[in-house]
Design an enzyme around this catalytic site. Structure first.
Site, mmCIF file in Angstrom:
data_model
loop_
_atom_site.group_PDB
_atom_site.id
_atom_site.type_symbol
_atom_site.label_atom_id
_atom_site.label_comp_id
_atom_site.label_asym_id
_atom_site.label_seq_id
_atom_site.Cartn_x
_atom_site.Cartn_y
_atom_site.Cartn_z
ATOM 1 C CB SER A 13 -0.860 -0.005 1.274
ATOM 2 O OG SER A 13 -1.502 1.245 1.444
ATOM 3 C CE1 TYR B 242 -4.122 -2.577 5.591
ATOM 4 C CE2 TYR B 242 -3.501 -0.278 5.279
ATOM 5 C CZ TYR B 242 -3.904 -1.494 4.757
ATOM 6 O OH TYR B 242 -4.077 -1.630 3.391
#
Ligand SMILES: NC(=O)c1ccc[n+]([C@@H]2O[C@H](COP(=O)([O-])OP(=O)(O)OC[C@H]3O[C@@H](n4cnc5c(N)ncnc54)[C@H](OP(=O)(O)O)[C@@H]3O)[C@@H](O)[C@H]2O)c1
Length: 259
Positions: free
Chosen positions: A138, A151
Site C-alpha cells: 500500500s 496496518y
C-alpha cells in the site's frame, strides 16, 4: 503438475479484479477467501467467458494451518502455483491502544504472517514455471500511520519483505512485485471502520485499474509498483517532508476518515 495462479482474497474488491485480469490473460486460477458463494459466482463468470473454470477453495486464512492445507489441496489435485497473489487483507482504524489487541494481532496474522508463508511455500514450483509473486502492500507502506498504526506497519513489512525477496529470487527466474495502491473504493473501508475522505477522490483509483496496473508491473518484473500518478507523486514527495509533519497529517486524515 498443472500450473495455476493462486489468488487470496478473490471474493471482493481488488482480488476479484485481479482474478478477472489473470483469467483474461489465460492463467488457470485457484481462488481463496472465506465467502464461497462469491468465489463460485466469480468462477462461473470466468468459465462463462470461455476461460478454464477456476478452482474455488473456501478457507479462513487466519486459521493456523490454512496455508498448509491449501498446499495439500493443490498437490492432491496435481496442481502447483506458477504465480501467487497475496491480496487478502484488512485494516482497522483507531488508536492502537484502544482497538482490540486480538483483532490487531489477527490482522498481522493475515496481512503479514500468511503472506510470508504463501510467498515462501511454493518457491520451487514458481521457479520451475519462471512465475512470480504479487504482494499487496500500500502507499501506507511508505510512512507510519497514527490512527491505523498496526496496518501501516504491516504494509511496511510487506514492502520491505517483497523488495528483498525480489532480489533473492531473481536468480531463480522468479518475479516478485509489491503493489502499492492508494485509496481504492472497496469493502476495505467498511471493514476498517472508515470512509474515504472527499479529498481522496483526486488520487482514488477503481479496483479494476489497480489490478491491471499490478498485473502489468508483475509481468514486467517491476520490484515496486505504486498505482496511479497522484500516488507516485505523493510517495516521492514524502521523502522530503519531516516525519513529525507527516505523522500529524496522517493522524488528522485518519480521524477525519473514521466513521
Ligand atoms: N482498498 C484500499 O483502499 C486499499 C489500499 C491499499 C492497499 N489495499 C490492500 O489491498 C488488498 C485487498 O483489499 P481490498 O480493498 O480489495 O479489500 P476488500 O474489498 O475488503 O477485500 C478483502 C479480501 O480479503 C479476503 N479476506 C479477508 N479476511 C480473510 C481471511 N481471514 N481469510 C481469507 N480471506 C480473507 C476477503 O474475503 P472474505 O471476506 O470472503 O474472506 C476479500 O476477498 C488488501 O491487502 C489491502 O490491505 C487496499
Amino acid at each position: 503438475m498443472t500450473p495455476v495462479t493462486l489468488i487470496t482474497g478473490a471474493s471482493a474488491g481488488i482480488g476479484t479484479e485481479l482474478a478477472r485480469v489473470f483469467a483474461a490473460h489465460g492463467h488457470e486460477l485457484v481462488l481463496v477467501a472465506r465467502r464461497e458463494d462469491r468465489l463460485m459466482a466469480l468462477a462461473d463468470e470466468i468459465a462463462a467467458s470461455g476461460r478454464p473454470r477456476p478452482m474455488v477453495l473456501a478457507a479462513d486464512l487466519g486459521q493456523p494451518g490454512a496455508a498448509a492445507s491449501i498446499a495439500g489441496e493443490l498437490a492432491s489435485r496435481g496442481l502447483e502455483p506458477d504465480y501467487v497473489v497475496n491480496n487478502a487483507g484488512f485494516g482497522l482504524t483507531g488508536a492502537a491502544a484502544e482497538l482490540s489487541r486480538d483483532e490487531q494481532l489477527a490482522m498481522i496474522d493475515l496481512n503479514v504472517r500468511v503472506l510470508t508463508e504463501l510467498s515462501l511455500m511454493f518457491v520451487d514450483s514458481l521457479a520451475r514455471h519462471r512465475g512470480g509473486i504479487l504482494n499487496l502492500a500500500s502507499v501506507a507502506a511508505f510512512l507510519p500511520g497514527p490512527g491505523m498504526a498496526v496496518y501501516y506497519a504491516g504494509k511496511a513489512y510487506v514492502l520491505s519483505f517483497s523488495e528483498a525477496l525480489h532480489h533473492e529470487l531473481a536468480g531463480r527466474g522468479i518475479r516478485v512485485t509489491a503493489l502499492c495502491p492508494g485509496p481504492v473504493p472497496t469493502e476495505f473501508q467498511a471493514r476498517s471502520g472508515m470512509e474515504l475522505p472527499a479529498a481522496s477522490k483526486i488520487i482514488e483509483l477503481p479496483p479494476d485499474r489497480v489490478a491491471q496496473i499490478g498485473y502489468d508491473g508483475l509481468m514486467r518484473g517491476k520490484r515496486v509498483v505504486v498505482a496511479g500518478t497522484g500516488n507516485r507523486i505523493a510517495v516521492f514527495l514524502m521523502r522530503f517532508v519531516p516525519h513529525a509533519l507527516l505523522l500529524r497529517a496522517v493522524a488528522q486524515r485518519s480521524s477525519a476518515a473514521r466513521e
